[in-house]
Enzyme design. Sequence first.
Site, PDB file in Angstrom:
ATOM      1  N   THR A 242     -10.527  11.209 -12.136  1.00 58.00           N
ATOM      2  CA  THR A 242     -10.912   9.914 -12.694  1.00 58.00           C
ATOM      3  C   THR A 242      -9.784   8.898 -12.700  1.00 58.00           C
ATOM      4  OG1 THR A 242     -10.430  10.759 -14.907  1.00 58.00           O
ATOM      5  CG2 THR A 242     -12.708  10.903 -14.159  1.00 58.00           C
ATOM      6  N   CYS A 243      -8.525   9.358 -12.717  1.00 56.93           N
ATOM      7  CA  CYS A 243      -7.409   8.414 -12.741  1.00 56.93           C
ATOM      8  C   CYS A 243      -7.346   7.581 -11.463  1.00 56.93           C
ATOM      9  CB  CYS A 243      -6.081   9.155 -12.939  1.00 56.93           C
ATOM     10  SG  CYS A 243      -5.898   9.842 -14.587  1.00 56.93           S
ATOM     11  N   ILE A 244      -7.848   8.149 -10.362  1.00 55.60           N
ATOM     12  CA  ILE A 244      -7.812   7.425  -9.083  1.00 55.60           C
ATOM     13  C   ILE A 244      -9.211   7.188  -8.541  1.00 55.60           C
ATOM     14  CG2 ILE A 244      -5.476   8.119  -8.432  1.00 55.60           C
ATOM     15  CD1 ILE A 244      -6.667  10.370  -6.775  1.00 55.60           C
TER      16      ILE A 244
END
Length: 909
Positions: A875-877
Site C-alpha cells: 500500500t505504501c507504493i
Amino acid sequence: MERAMEQLNRLTRSLRRARTVELPEDNETAVYTLMPMVMADQHRSVSELLSNSKFDVNYAFGRVKRSLLHIAANCGSVECLVLLLKKGANPNYQDISGCTPLHLAARNGQKKCMSKLLEYSADVNICNNEGLTAIHWLAVNGRTELLHDLVQHVSDVDVEDAMGQTALHVACQNGHKTTVQCLLDSGADINRPNVSGATPLYFACSHGQRDTAQILLLRGAKYLPDKNGVTPLDLCVQGGYGETCEVLIQYHPRLFQTIIQMTQNEDLRENMLRQVLEHLSQQSESQYLKILTSLAEVATTNGHKLLSLSSNYDAQMKSLLRIVRMFCHVFRIGPSSPSNGIDMGYNGNKTPRSQVFKPLELLWHSLDEWLVLIATELMKNKRDSTEITSILLKQKGQDQDAASIPPFEPPGPGSYENLSTGTRESKPDALAGRQEASADCQDVISMTANRLSAVIQAFYMCCSCQMPPGMTSPRFIEFVCKHDEVLKCFVNRNPKIIFDHFHFLLECPELMSRFMHIIKAQPFKDRCEWFYEHLHSGQPDSDMVHRPVNENDILLVHRDSIFRSSCEVVSKANCAKLKQGIAVRFHGEEGMGQGVVREWFDILSNEIVNPDYALFTQSADGTTFQPNSNSYVNPDHLNYFRFAGQILGLALNHRQLVNIYFTRSFYKHILGIPVNYQDVASIDPEYAKNLQWILDNDISDLGLELTFSVETDVFGAMEEVPLKPGGGSILVTQNNKAEYVQLVTELRMTRAIQPQINAFLQGFHMFIPPSLIQLFDEYELELLLSGMPEIDVSDWIKNTEYTSGYEREDPVIQWFWEVVEDITQEERVLLLQFVTGSSRVPHGGFANIMGGSGLQNFTIAAVPYTPNLLPTSSTCINMLKLPEYPSKEILKDRLLVALHCGSYGYTMA
C-alpha cells in the site's frame, strides 16, 4: 629415535601454548600465522617463531600487499615493529596504494612506532599514490605533537599531494589550530595555491573554520580567489558560516558591502545567507542597524529597477522579495522585536530601529505615485466613456439617457462600421483620441500590474515585520483601502496576481473580504495550490519529511478500540509534529508507512459517525451526516467532537481522504458560511418545503398566527423558544417572513448544535487556519475531504503502470480490467482500499493518488503463479502484486477472495 623425541617435544610445547611452535615453510601460510600475534604485539612468540624460520619479513600479502611491518605500525605494536626492523624489515616498503609503515603510524598517531621507524631511516618524504606524505596524515588528524618531532626530518614542509595541497591546506580545512601554527612556524607557505588556485585561507573558509582562518589572517594571509573566481567569502556564505564571515570582515571591512550585495544573487541559498546575516547582526547594536540600513538601501534600488518597464520583471521581482525577506528576518531577530514586546516604532515612535526603514520610504512613495497615476487615468477613462457614449447616441439620433447604456469598452477594428454614419472615417477626431487614451491606459495597467503588485507585497512584508504577531499594520490597511479600486483592477485583469503577490489577504480578514468574490472565481486547482503552499509554509523542507521516524512520535492504536485509543494518543501528541508527518502502528502488527496511515484515516472516519458514540446522525437522504443535537447523552461528546475536528484537519493537512460525507450545512459551518432555509432539507425535507411555501406565497390573509418563537422538545417537555428577544409576542407578517425563515433555520441548523460545532472547529483549526479554508465553498470542501464519490474505471486504467514483466496488452492484464468492469461498485472500492489503503479517489482522479513519497500511480506487478495463490499488495507504493493466472475465471475468484478476506491488517513483507 632422536628425531622422534624432537617431534614429541614440539608437540608438547604446542599443546601447552595452545598454538603452533614453528612456522610453515611457505610465506603465504606463515604470514597469516604471525599476523594476529603482531597485531596483539606478542613479540616473544613472534621472535620464537622467526628464530628457526626462513620466513621473509618483507613478504607482502593480502589485497593491498602490505608487510608485517605495516601491520605493526598501523596497530601500534611497537615491540613487534622493533623486532621486525632488527630482522631486516624494510621501513620504506610501499603497499599497493603507496603507503609506507611511517604513513600508517602517522595516520593513527602511533608516536613510539614513528620514532623507531625514524631511527631505522624511514624516509619522511615518500609520497603515496595520491601524493600524501606522513606530514599530510598528521595534519589531517591534527597530531601536532608528532608533527613537531617529524617536521625536523622533512626536506620540504610544502610538499604537495596530487591535487597540489600541502599539509597546511588540510590542517586549515579540518580546523586544527595548533597544527596550523606548527606548520607556519616551520616555514609553510601561507598563500600556497593548489592546482585549482585555492589557498589555505580558502580551505579554512570552505569548512567554516573560524579559528584557523583567524590565525592565517593574523599572520598576513592574502584574500585570494581560486582560478574560477570563487572567493573565501563566497564559500563562507554558501555554507552559512557566519562566524568565519565575521573574521573576514574584521580584516577586510570592504567585504561587508560584498555580503549585502550577495543578497541579490539568486544562485546563493537564501537560508544560508540569512544565517550569515543573523550572526553578524547579533554582534553589536551598531552592526545590526548597519545591516538593516544597507539591506533597505539595496531593496530600494532593486524596487526602483523593478518599477522600470525596461528591466527584467522576473529577475528583479525575485531579487526584491528575496532582499526584503532577509531584511524582515534580521529585523525580527534583533534585540528589540515585536515578539518581546519592546516598541520598534509601529506606534509612531522614532526609535533607531524604526529609522532603518527610512531608505524604503522612497520606494513606497514611488509605489503610491504609480497607483495614484493609474487611478487618475482610470477615472479619466470613465468620464471619457460617458462622453463617448453620448456621442454615439447622438450619432444614432437616440434620446435615451446615457446612464442606461453599459460602460464604454474600447471597440476593436471595424466596430464603427455599423454606426449610422456608415464608415469608420466619419468617427470624430475627439472620439478617436479618447479611445486611444483608453487603450493606452489598459496597456499601462498590463505592463505595470505585476511589477506594482510585487512592490506591494514587499511593502506588506515590511509593514508586518514591525507589528506584533497576529496584528495587521494599520498603515497597510489604510494603503489598501486608498488604492482599492486600482488593486481590484489589477486582479480583474490578471487574477494570478492574488496567488503570486497578495498573500496579505490570508492574514487580514478585513482585506480578504474585499477580494473574496474575485478569489473564489479562480480555478479550484489554483486555489488548492495556494492553500497548500501557505498551509505548509514555515515547515521543514520536503527532504526532511521522510526522515527516520522517532519511536516516541508513532501513534500506537488498538484496532479493536480504534476510536478511543486514537483519541487518547492524538490528544497527547505534539501538534506541530503531527502537522509535519504522521506515523501510525496498529497494536500487535508490524507494518508502518503511508498505507497504514491511509487505512487509519479510512477506518477512523467510519468510527466517527458510528451511532454508538451519538456524535452524528444520518441525514434524510441516508448518505450524509449531521452533528447530533442530542449528543449530550455521551458525557464525553464535546471532547469527541474536538477529536473529530482534529482528524478531519489532519486528513486535509496531509491530503488524506476520509470515508464519510457531511451535510452541506455542516460544511458551511466549517467554512463560516451562513446557512439558509434550503439546508433544512437535509434533516427535515417536509419542514423545508413548508418554509419554502411561506416564502413563495402571500401570508397576509391566511391567519397563520405565527410568532417569532417555536416549540421544541427539551428533555421530554415541550417548551417555547423565542427566535429573538420578545419573539413570542411578535407576529410573522408578509413583510418580516424572510427574517422569520432565516431565524428558524439558524435555530434548527446552528443554535441547536452550536456547542458541538464549536468543539469540532476547535480541533479542526489546530491544523487548518480559518483564513485558509475560506478559499473554498461547501462543495469544494467536500471534494477536498472525501474525494470523488464514484470510481471511474477508464480513468483508473489510464493512470495505471505495469512492472515486473506485465504490459498493458498482456492477457492477464486484459482479464483483470474486464473483472474490474464486471464487479460491483462496492467491490471496486474494496480493491482500491486493498491496494492503496484508501477507499476514495482524490479530486482530479487516479492521476493524483498519493504514495509514500508523493504522487504514485496505481501499479500492477507480475508474480509467478502457483495454485491457490492470492493477490497481495504494497500500500505504501500503491502496488498490486498480481499472479500470472492461467484464466480469467481463476483470476476473478482469487481476487474476490483477497478483497473480502484480506482488506485489513498489516505485516512486514
